[in-house]
Design an enzyme around this catalytic site. Structure first.
Site, mmCIF file in Angstrom:
data_model
loop_
_atom_site.group_PDB
_atom_site.id
_atom_site.type_symbol
_atom_site.label_atom_id
_atom_site.label_comp_id
_atom_site.label_asym_id
_atom_site.label_seq_id
_atom_site.Cartn_x
_atom_site.Cartn_y
_atom_site.Cartn_z
ATOM 1 N N ALA A 242 45.082 44.187 21.233
ATOM 2 C CA ALA A 242 44.673 43.708 19.920
ATOM 3 C C ALA A 242 43.991 44.848 19.173
ATOM 4 C CB ALA A 242 43.737 42.510 20.052
ATOM 5 N N GLY B 273 46.277 42.225 24.619
ATOM 6 C CA GLY B 273 47.161 41.374 23.837
ATOM 7 C C GLY B 273 48.621 41.737 23.983
ATOM 8 N N GLU C 277 49.740 40.023 27.109
ATOM 9 C CA GLU C 277 49.784 38.602 26.789
ATOM 10 C C GLU C 277 51.035 38.267 25.981
ATOM 11 O OE1 GLU C 277 45.125 37.327 26.569
ATOM 12 O OE2 GLU C 277 45.798 38.885 25.179
ATOM 13 N N GLU D 296 40.258 43.931 28.996
ATOM 14 C CA GLU D 296 39.209 43.398 28.119
ATOM 15 C C GLU D 296 37.809 43.544 28.706
ATOM 16 O OE1 GLU D 296 43.021 41.274 26.991
ATOM 17 O OE2 GLU D 296 42.026 41.841 28.858
#
Length: 260
Positions: free
Chosen positions: A66, A111, A114, A134
């Site tokens: 992200a 992300g 994911e 993360e």
């Protein structure tokens, strides 16, 4: 079709969606998430699309995570909304009635992993690395990483990746069941398109039925899953594709599926 965030083209039933932020290693910001959501909504209703291939622009990254610069300024409520935004988009991808293949051409971190995991199949370059880093940012996965990893590779591997934050190689990801195939980087696109073309030539309604069965079965008990599969199996007998497929088998010829 081209815009600032995505490069999209369609050939022979295969739509390729390429995230186009190579200078940011294709990091997911809110605008990119929204663009992906719209792109997959469009693919769902376009009869010219039978399979979707998702990848990142440039040689380095599928999606490196992200957008940290954007996340840094978020309030708690905005952080939750950002998580929900990404989760809704990825759930759309996961529930698409057409196969989606992640072509993992480089880093798939946070992300990015994911996003790859919500796709139905994952083909990775042998140079790719995947992970959930993360913890190194004082965060946890926010787009379903802990949940999809758990379902793909089990508790021990999920805890290892999430608690340590260390990326793993494509070969290790294959061993863990995170990716389906690993190919030489130079052959990644050709091999992925070959797989996508194979699926594009298969019976579309049967593909949809199988995707539905796996999605439903993964969230319910065995008895309910078996009942659902039997119902979907019966529905196939109402399709022209089923008659074409069985007739072609008996006549020793290649079937021509029309998605009817």
């Amino acid at each position: 079709m081209t815009n600032n965030l995505l490069l999209i083209d369609t050939a022979d039933g295969v739509r390729t969606i390429r995230i186009n932020r190579p200078d940011k290693l294709n990091a997911l910001n809110a605008a990119t998430i929204d663009a992906l959501d719209a792109a997959f909504a469009g693919a769902a209703t376009d009869d010219a699309v039978r399979v979707v291939v998702l990848t990142g622009a440039g040689p380095k990254a599928f999606v490196a995570g992200a957008d940290i610069a954007e996340m840094n300024a978020l309030t708690p409520v905005q952080g939750r909304d950002f998580s929900l935004r990404g989760t809704r988009m990825m759930r759309r991808v996961e529930k698409l009635s057409k196969p989606v293949i992640a072509m993992v051409n480089g880093f798939a971190l946070g992300g990015g992993l994911e996003l790859a995991m919500c796709c139905h199949l994952r083909v990775a370059a042998d140079t790719a690395k995947v992970g959930q880093p993360e913890i190194n940012l004082g965060l946890i996965p926010g787009f379903g990483g802990s949940q999809r990893l758990l379902r793909l590779c089990g508790r021990a591997a999920t805890l290892e990746l999430c608690l340590t934050g260390a990326p793993v190689t494509a070969e290790r990801a294959l061993q863990l069941g995170i990716v389906n195939r690993v190919v030489a980087a130079a052959e990644l696109e050709a091999e992925t398109i070959k797989l996508a073309t194979q699926l594009a030539n298969a019976a579309p309604l049967a593909l949809r039925g199988m995707l539905d069965c796996v999605n439903v079965g993964g969230e319910c008990g065995l008895e309910e899953g078996l009942e659902y599969e039997s119902a979907q199996f019966g529905l196939m007998f109402a399709t022209e594709d089923m008659r074409e497929g069985t007739s072609a088998f008996l006549e020793k010829r290649k079937p021509a599926f029309a998605g009817k």
